[in-house]
Design a protein around this motif. Structure first.
Motif, mmCIF file in Angstrom:
data_model
loop_
_atom_site.group_PDB
_atom_site.id
_atom_site.type_symbol
_atom_site.label_atom_id
_atom_site.label_comp_id
_atom_site.label_asym_id
_atom_site.label_seq_id
_atom_site.Cartn_x
_atom_site.Cartn_y
_atom_site.Cartn_z
ATOM 1 N N LEU A 18 29.258 28.180 43.731
ATOM 2 C CA LEU A 18 28.971 27.212 42.675
ATOM 3 C C LEU A 18 27.491 27.321 42.331
ATOM 4 O O LEU A 18 26.654 27.500 43.210
ATOM 5 C CB LEU A 18 29.302 25.788 43.129
ATOM 6 N N GLY A 19 27.161 27.208 41.041
ATOM 7 C CA GLY A 19 25.750 27.304 40.664
ATOM 8 C C GLY A 19 25.585 27.600 39.196
ATOM 9 O O GLY A 19 26.537 27.473 38.426
ATOM 10 N N PHE A 20 24.388 27.985 38.804
ATOM 11 C CA PHE A 20 23.987 28.246 37.423
ATOM 12 C C PHE A 20 23.884 26.950 36.638
ATOM 13 O O PHE A 20 22.854 26.614 36.078
ATOM 14 C CB PHE A 20 24.941 29.230 36.732
ATOM 15 N N ALA A 21 24.981 26.184 36.581
ATOM 16 C CA ALA A 21 25.001 24.872 35.939
ATOM 17 C C ALA A 21 25.935 23.993 36.763
ATOM 18 O O ALA A 21 26.844 24.517 37.432
ATOM 19 C CB ALA A 21 25.480 24.979 34.494
ATOM 20 N N PRO A 22 25.747 22.670 36.767
ATOM 21 C CA PRO A 22 26.640 21.800 37.535
ATOM 22 C C PRO A 22 28.105 22.013 37.149
ATOM 23 O O PRO A 22 28.460 21.971 35.980
ATOM 24 C CB PRO A 22 26.168 20.393 37.146
ATOM 25 N N GLY A 23 28.928 22.292 38.155
ATOM 26 C CA GLY A 23 30.344 22.502 37.920
ATOM 27 C C GLY A 23 30.732 23.933 37.600
ATOM 28 O O GLY A 23 31.915 24.239 37.470
ATOM 29 N N PHE A 24 29.743 24.846 37.485
ATOM 30 C CA PHE A 24 30.032 26.249 37.165
ATOM 31 C C PHE A 24 30.490 26.944 38.444
ATOM 32 O O PHE A 24 29.736 27.048 39.414
ATOM 33 C CB PHE A 24 28.791 26.931 36.597
ATOM 34 N N ALA A 25 31.732 27.426 38.440
ATOM 35 C CA ALA A 25 32.312 28.063 39.627
ATOM 36 C C ALA A 25 32.488 29.559 39.385
ATOM 37 O O ALA A 25 33.074 29.972 38.383
ATOM 38 C CB ALA A 25 33.662 27.432 39.948
ATOM 39 N N PHE A 26 31.969 30.365 40.302
ATOM 40 C CA PHE A 26 32.143 31.813 40.252
ATOM 41 C C PHE A 26 33.454 32.142 40.969
ATOM 42 O O PHE A 26 33.594 31.867 42.168
ATOM 43 C CB PHE A 26 30.982 32.519 40.942
ATOM 44 N N MET A 27 34.389 32.742 40.243
ATOM 45 C CA MET A 27 35.718 32.990 40.792
ATOM 46 C C MET A 27 36.049 34.476 40.769
ATOM 47 O O MET A 27 35.614 35.214 39.888
ATOM 48 C CB MET A 27 36.766 32.224 39.985
ATOM 49 N N GLY A 28 36.835 34.902 41.715
ATOM 50 C CA GLY A 28 37.246 36.299 41.758
ATOM 51 C C GLY A 28 38.487 36.454 42.625
ATOM 52 O O GLY A 28 38.952 35.508 43.235
ATOM 53 N N LEU A 29 38.983 37.660 42.668
ATOM 54 C CA LEU A 29 38.451 38.835 41.988
ATOM 55 C C LEU A 29 39.309 39.149 40.775
ATOM 56 O O LEU A 29 40.534 39.088 40.835
ATOM 57 C CB LEU A 29 38.432 40.043 42.914
ATOM 58 N N LEU A 30 38.647 39.515 39.683
ATOM 59 C CA LEU A 30 39.305 39.891 38.446
ATOM 60 C C LEU A 30 40.017 41.229 38.615
ATOM 61 O O LEU A 30 39.551 42.099 39.363
ATOM 62 C CB LEU A 30 38.237 39.999 37.358
ATOM 63 N N ASP A 31 41.142 41.405 37.942
ATOM 64 C CA ASP A 31 41.823 42.700 37.911
ATOM 65 C C ASP A 31 40.815 43.772 37.482
ATOM 66 O O ASP A 31 40.090 43.592 36.508
ATOM 67 C CB ASP A 31 42.986 42.635 36.913
ATOM 68 N N GLU A 32 40.760 44.862 38.210
ATOM 69 C CA GLU A 32 39.718 45.877 37.929
ATOM 70 C C GLU A 32 39.835 46.483 36.530
ATOM 71 O O GLU A 32 38.851 46.985 35.991
ATOM 72 C CB GLU A 32 39.679 46.980 38.989
ATOM 73 N N ARG A 33 41.011 46.375 35.907
ATOM 74 C CA ARG A 33 41.144 46.865 34.533
ATOM 75 C C ARG A 33 40.338 46.026 33.541
ATOM 76 O O ARG A 33 39.973 46.496 32.466
ATOM 77 C CB ARG A 33 42.622 46.877 34.113
ATOM 78 N N LEU A 34 40.056 44.784 33.924
ATOM 79 C CA LEU A 34 39.305 43.881 33.041
ATOM 80 C C LEU A 34 37.819 43.820 33.400
ATOM 81 O O LEU A 34 37.067 43.069 32.787
ATOM 82 C CB LEU A 34 39.898 42.464 33.093
ATOM 83 N N GLU A 35 37.413 44.597 34.388
ATOM 84 C CA GLU A 35 35.998 44.588 34.795
ATOM 85 C C GLU A 35 35.113 44.986 33.612
ATOM 86 O O GLU A 35 35.396 45.945 32.903
ATOM 87 C CB GLU A 35 35.787 45.559 35.952
ATOM 88 N N CYS A 36 34.048 44.227 33.395
ATOM 89 C CA CYS A 36 33.189 44.481 32.234
ATOM 90 C C CYS A 36 31.778 43.963 32.515
ATOM 91 O O CYS A 36 31.591 43.032 33.292
ATOM 92 C CB CYS A 36 33.747 43.796 30.990
ATOM 93 N N PRO A 37 30.773 44.565 31.878
ATOM 94 C CA PRO A 37 29.399 44.096 32.068
ATOM 95 C C PRO A 37 29.128 42.825 31.271
ATOM 96 O O PRO A 37 29.880 42.475 30.350
ATOM 97 C CB PRO A 37 28.562 45.261 31.526
ATOM 98 N N ARG A 38 28.043 42.137 31.620
ATOM 99 C CA ARG A 38 27.602 41.006 30.815
ATOM 100 C C ARG A 38 27.155 41.494 29.436
ATOM 101 O O ARG A 38 26.914 42.681 29.242
ATOM 102 C CB ARG A 38 26.442 40.279 31.512
#
Length: 242
Positions: free
Chosen positions: A140-160
């Protein structure tokens, strides 16, 4: 993330007059999670009413306390006692299961088609790919309530995005790397937007404020625009930034 057996460091680092940073690991790994969930729970118990906030990440836990109630050195000693007896949670499958109704549409998810093109999939297949997984809340971080979740299907992996947006709408569902997340408030952001949820991830009227907690499991449930609006979602399309 390798999933190998995790061995905690740990280190206590000063983070101001009202906070200590517990650095439990140096590397991001799924195996860190049982240690971090145990640490979060035990720090909450050890500091009690003196605690202001706990901010877990993939490798650390920031412990913020009230310095008017608790001397920083005493806080350090209490945290040291927690670390001395820390053992990982045995139940690595635990955590609440949260379902987030999500409207996947290019009007609110401008990178949806781009993601499909990059992956060589149809838009419908990208939606299926994203919504069929059960994601773990790793940080959790960046902004209140912002949750980092994983792992994404590798076919959808993408840069910012090369250039972050100045304004990302509330509830925007996003992906970056092999992570997915929801913007809990209107903030700047550089993740790829693929839809929007009507769920409120941060609410000051809710106990604990954040809907998602470390270790929770999350499923994005596709809904159409009518259902999205019925549940209180904002259907206004993304505005082009000048």
């Amino acid at each position: 993330m390798t999933g190998q057996v995790a061995t905690p460091l740990p280190r206590l680092e000063a983070a101001g007059l009202d906070a200590w940073l517990i650095r439990l690991f140096d590397a991001i790994d799924e195996a860190n999670l049982p240690w971090l969930t145990a640490l979060t729970r035990q720090c909450e118990a050890a500091l009690g009413a003196d605690l202001v906030d706990l901010v877990p990440s993939y490798t650390t836990l920031l412990v913020v306390f009230d310095p008017l109630k608790l001397d920083p050195e005493l806080a350090r000693r209490r945290l040291g006692e927690v670390l001395a007896g820390l053992t990982p949670d045995a139940d690595t499958v635990g955590g609440e299961i949260r379902e987030l109704p999500t409207w996947y549409d290019e009007s609110v998810g401008p990178e949806l088609a781009l993601l499909a093109e990059r992956a060589g999939l149809s838009v419908a297949a990208v939606i299926d790919c994203h919504s069929e997984r059960l994601y773990r809340v790793f940080a959790l971080g960046f902004a209140p309530g912002f949750a980092f979740m994983g792992l994404l299907d590798e076919r959808l992996e993408c840069p910012r995005l090369d250039t972050p947006r100045q304004r990302v709408p509330l509830g925007s569902v996003a992906v970056a790397g092999r992570q997915t997340a929801v913007y809990p408030a209107v903030t700047p952001g550089g993740w790829n937007l693929i839809g929007r949820t009507s769920a409120r991830l941060f609410d000051r009227g809710r106990e604990g404020f954040s809907l998602l907690r470390l270790g929770d499991r999350v499923r994005f449930v596709p809904v159409d625009r009518a259902e999205f609006e019925r549940q209180g979602g904002d259907p206004h399309p993304m505005e082009a930034e000048r």
